[in-house]
Design a protein around this motif. Structure first.
Motif, PDB file in Angstrom:
ATOM      1  N   ASN A 189       0.836  -1.261  -0.013  1.00  0.00           N
ATOM      2  CA  ASN A 189       0.019  -0.037  -0.022  1.00  0.00           C
ATOM      3  C   ASN A 189       0.817   1.033   0.109  1.00  0.00           C
ATOM      4  N   ILE A 190       1.973   1.187  -0.820  1.00  0.00           N
ATOM      5  CA  ILE A 190       2.879   2.312  -0.866  1.00  0.00           C
ATOM      6  C   ILE A 190       2.437   3.145  -2.167  1.00  0.00           C
ATOM      7  N   ARG A 191       1.780   4.095  -2.139  1.00  0.00           N
ATOM      8  CA  ARG A 191       1.163   4.643  -3.384  1.00  0.00           C
ATOM      9  C   ARG A 191       2.074   6.121  -3.743  1.00  0.00           C
ATOM     10  N   ASN A 192       1.850   6.241  -5.023  1.00  0.00           N
ATOM     11  CA  ASN A 192       2.555   7.444  -5.538  1.00  0.00           C
ATOM     12  C   ASN A 192       4.085   7.716  -5.237  1.00  0.00           C
ATOM     13  N   ALA A 193       4.873   6.785  -5.110  1.00  0.00           N
ATOM     14  CA  ALA A 193       6.270   6.854  -4.699  1.00  0.00           C
ATOM     15  C   ALA A 193       6.941   7.231  -5.925  1.00  0.00           C
ATOM     16  N   THR A 194       7.939   8.090  -5.653  1.00  0.00           N
ATOM     17  CA  THR A 194       8.780   8.843  -6.740  1.00  0.00           C
ATOM     18  C   THR A 194      10.399   8.444  -6.653  1.00  0.00           C
ATOM     19  N   TRP A 195      10.773   8.438  -7.719  1.00  0.00           N
ATOM     20  CA  TRP A 195      12.432   8.099  -7.409  1.00  0.00           C
ATOM     21  C   TRP A 195      13.155   8.993  -8.497  1.00  0.00           C
ATOM     22  N   ALA A 196      13.913   9.795  -8.146  1.00  0.00           N
ATOM     23  CA  ALA A 196      14.825  10.470  -9.084  1.00  0.00           C
ATOM     24  C   ALA A 196      15.655   9.578  -9.920  1.00  0.00           C
ATOM     25  N   VAL A 197      15.967  10.198 -10.964  1.00  0.00           N
ATOM     26  CA  VAL A 197      16.785   9.618 -12.105  1.00  0.00           C
ATOM     27  C   VAL A 197      18.052   9.996 -12.615  1.00  0.00           C
ATOM     28  N   CYS A 198      18.818   9.293 -13.176  1.00  0.00           N
ATOM     29  CA  CYS A 198      20.011   9.993 -13.705  1.00  0.00           C
ATOM     30  C   CYS A 198      19.838  10.483 -15.109  1.00  0.00           C
ATOM     31  N   PRO A 199      20.976  11.303 -15.746  1.00  0.00           N
ATOM     32  CA  PRO A 199      20.694  11.670 -17.059  1.00  0.00           C
ATOM     33  C   PRO A 199      20.176  10.701 -18.169  1.00  0.00           C
ATOM     34  N   ARG A 200      20.398   9.423 -17.913  1.00  0.00           N
ATOM     35  CA  ARG A 200      20.076   8.276 -19.031  1.00  0.00           C
ATOM     36  C   ARG A 200      18.887   7.585 -18.371  1.00  0.00           C
ATOM     37  N   GLY A 201      18.230   8.340 -17.393  1.00  0.00           N
ATOM     38  CA  GLY A 201      16.729   7.715 -17.134  1.00  0.00           C
ATOM     39  C   GLY A 201      16.752   6.624 -16.131  1.00  0.00           C
ATOM     40  N   ILE A 202      17.825   6.091 -15.458  1.00  0.00           N
ATOM     41  CA  ILE A 202      18.328   5.339 -14.496  1.00  0.00           C
ATOM     42  C   ILE A 202      17.760   5.812 -13.024  1.00  0.00           C
ATOM     43  N   ASN A 203      17.141   5.035 -12.307  1.00  0.00           N
ATOM     44  CA  ASN A 203      16.813   5.548 -10.981  1.00  0.00           C
ATOM     45  C   ASN A 203      18.103   5.321 -10.184  1.00  0.00           C
ATOM     46  N   THR A 204      18.022   6.591  -9.345  1.00  0.00           N
ATOM     47  CA  THR A 204      19.690   6.794  -8.833  1.00  0.00           C
ATOM     48  C   THR A 204      19.965   5.689  -7.701  1.00  0.00           C
ATOM     49  N   GLY A 205      18.834   4.939  -7.300  1.00  0.00           N
ATOM     50  CA  GLY A 205      19.271   3.999  -6.335  1.00  0.00           C
ATOM     51  C   GLY A 205      19.615   4.318  -5.115  1.00  0.00           C
ATOM     52  N   GLY A 206      20.686   4.779  -4.911  1.00  0.00           N
ATOM     53  CA  GLY A 206      21.238   5.209  -3.458  1.00  0.00           C
ATOM     54  C   GLY A 206      20.404   6.254  -2.812  1.00  0.00           C
ATOM     55  N   PHE A 207      19.838   6.929  -3.600  1.00  0.00           N
ATOM     56  CA  PHE A 207      18.973   8.160  -2.835  1.00  0.00           C
ATOM     57  C   PHE A 207      17.799   8.488  -3.832  1.00  0.00           C
ATOM     58  N   GLY A 208      17.096   9.584  -3.464  1.00  0.00           N
ATOM     59  CA  GLY A 208      15.931   9.992  -4.530  1.00  0.00           C
ATOM     60  C   GLY A 208      14.667   9.489  -4.255  1.00  0.00           C
ATOM     61  N   MET A 209      14.524   8.631  -3.533  1.00  0.00           N
ATOM     62  CA  MET A 209      12.856   7.908  -3.402  1.00  0.00           C
ATOM     63  C   MET A 209      12.401   8.768  -2.256  1.00  0.00           C
TER      64      MET A 209
END
Length: 485
Positions: free
Chosen positions: A190-210
């Motif tokens: 039930n985790i809704r509307n999560a967002t995550w930053a991406v790098c310039p090539r569209g890959i989620n940053t992984g280590g931060f950005g959620m």
């Protein structure tokens, strides 16, 4: 569509902890001037206490910083369970086109497990090389960094390593990290509307950005506490939960420091046989398996150890193995405290004779690192509007007079050519007749900024500080002069 499962609520005494102990914890947090934005305490699968310090709200997401890493680790665990990758896979095997001319033996030996355990063999965090890569190819930037140690032998907290986990997952699944997690983890929890930053090539940053809500953090911790089971269904293998939260590499030996108890797969080991995901400035998901407890916190803190000390010193000793007798007065006192948590705006001097003279007047500003060109402020009975003009647009702040006024600000992102919407709550007060204080809280982040405006005749000096920062908390004063007309 089935209704999402929501964790049940319970009075603390029914789950073996006194309401007075939780009240003491919150009071101690405030007595130490520790800025928490939210707090949830779970035990035996029940939410015992939950509160948000106004102007922060339960329904708003909060920036996780490195707590994002634990979600990235979980995605890798799911991928292992599905058989689309192995922890023994060599990192270089996924990116043959991005390798340096000479691949060192240590780089060749680096496996997915080494990325997970922060044991890549790098001597410094690779994020600098990632963001400076001229083509925006962060993978190539990571692989270009020398690997001076044998992988698995040297702990280094390395956010670039977590990015590589995201890049590998996207390579093998043809989905971004966020897309991969949505049906497998986020929707069931039930985790809704999560967002995550991406790098310039569209890959989620992984280590931060959620960015997710506090309750979403709590649900994630509860899934791990329940060894991968949620609402009677297995989402994650018990073997992965055990492996991810176990110590795989040493990172120090201080008995008093929760950052030297060993590191798992993007989870920190903690004192008292606990483990946690955490992020800069006080974003926590703490799991105490022996006590069957999860604690979720968001905050804007300069010192993250102090809050954990409060958990160990106040909450941990209060956890009993059996239910306690009902204590309605204590429960009511705690609930009242939780319902009235707040971070007060400054209320120094609500009015100034200076307002009439500066109302709506523009000030031209000298060159400054914030790229502000002009400043103006217009006052009304109970609020004001401050405008910071830049070459590519205005930052407009709505401020309450000695009170929080919620609004949204469109922050111009000139490098990427678009605006970023951010929820804020802002206020203003006068320190004296010539000194105006503006406070702007970014209520989906740990940050707030204080802008002191000093007026003298037609001259203005702006002094800006931020509560927490990876760099300096203060910027150089900005001088301005009132424009004619």
């Amino acid at each position: 569509m089935a209704q999402p499962f929501i964790l049940p609520r319970s009075q603390p005494e029914a789950q073996g902890i006194s309401s007075y102990a939780i009240t003491e914890f919150i009071n101690s947090i405030e007595a130490h001037n520790l800025e928490l934005h939210s707090f949830m305490l779970l035990r035996h699968g029940h939410v015992l206490a939950e509160g948000w310090w106004n102007p922060y709200e339960a329904n708003l997401p909060h920036m996780l910083f490195s707590l994002s890493k634990s979600f990235t680790s979980t995605a890798i665990g799911l991928a292992v369970d599905e058989g689309i990758l192995s922890l023994d896979d060599q990192v270089i095997s996924f990116f043959p086109d991005d390798l340096p001319v000479e691949v060192s033996a240590n780089l060749a030996a680096m496996q997915i497990r080494h990325l997970l355990m922060m044991g890549t063999g790098n001597g410094e965090d690779t994020m600098g090389a990632l963001v400076q890569q001229a083509e925006g190819n962060w993978v190539k930037g990571f692989l270009s960094v020398p690997v001076g140690y044998t992988p698995g032998t040297h702990f280094l907290y390395n956010t670039g390593a977590t990015y590589m986990l995201s890049a590998i997952l996207q390579k093998v699944s043809n989905q971004t990290l966020l897309e991969y997690l949505e049906p497998r983890l986020l929707e069931p929890l039930n985790i809704r509307n999560a967002t995550w930053a991406v790098c310039p090539r569209g890959i989620n940053t992984g280590g931060f950005g959620m960015n997710i809500t506090t309750e979403a953090i709590a649900n994630f911790g509860q899934l791990y506490l329940q060894k991968g089971i949620w609402n009677g269904k297995r989402l994650l293998s018990e073997a992965w939960v055990e492996e991810a939260t176990s110590k795989h590499i040493s990172n120090g030996d201080s008995d008093a420091n929760d950052w030297t108890q060993g590191y798992g797969y993007q989870f920190w080991r903690s004192r008292h046989n606990a483990y946690r995901g955490d992020g800069a400035f006080g974003q926590y998901c703490v799991v105490l398996p022996e006590q069957d407890v999860v604690i979720a916190i968001t905050a804007g803190l300069g010192d993250m150890q102090i809050v954990l000390n409060e958990v160990w010193d106040i909450l941990l000793p209060a956890l009993k193995s059996e239910a306690l007798a009902k204590d309605e007065p204590a429960a009511a006192l705690l609930q009242s405290l939780l319902n009235n948590l707040k971070l007060d705006p400054p209320q120094l001097q609500l009015l100034s004779v200076r307002e009439t003279a500066i109302n709506g007047r523009e000030y031209s500003l000298e060159v400054n690192e914030d790229k502000y060109e002009k400043f103006s402020i217009r006052f009304e009975a109970n609020e004001a509007t401050a405008v910071f003009t830049m070459s590519y647009g205005d930052n407009i702040f709505q401020l309450g007079r000695g009170a929080w006024l919620p609004s949204k600000i469109q922050v111009s992102d000139v490098e990427n050519g678009h605006n970023i919407a951010s929820r804020i709550s802002s206020s203003f007060t006068w320190q004296d007749d010539n000194t105006l204080v503006l406070v702007i809280r970014y209520i989906e982040m740990p940050f707030y900024q204080t802008i002191i405006c000093r007026f003298e005749g037609e001259e203005l000096v702006l002094e800006k500080t931020v509560n927490v920062s990876f760099g300096p908390k203060e910027t150089a004063p900005i001088k301005g002069k009132q424009l004619n007309g």
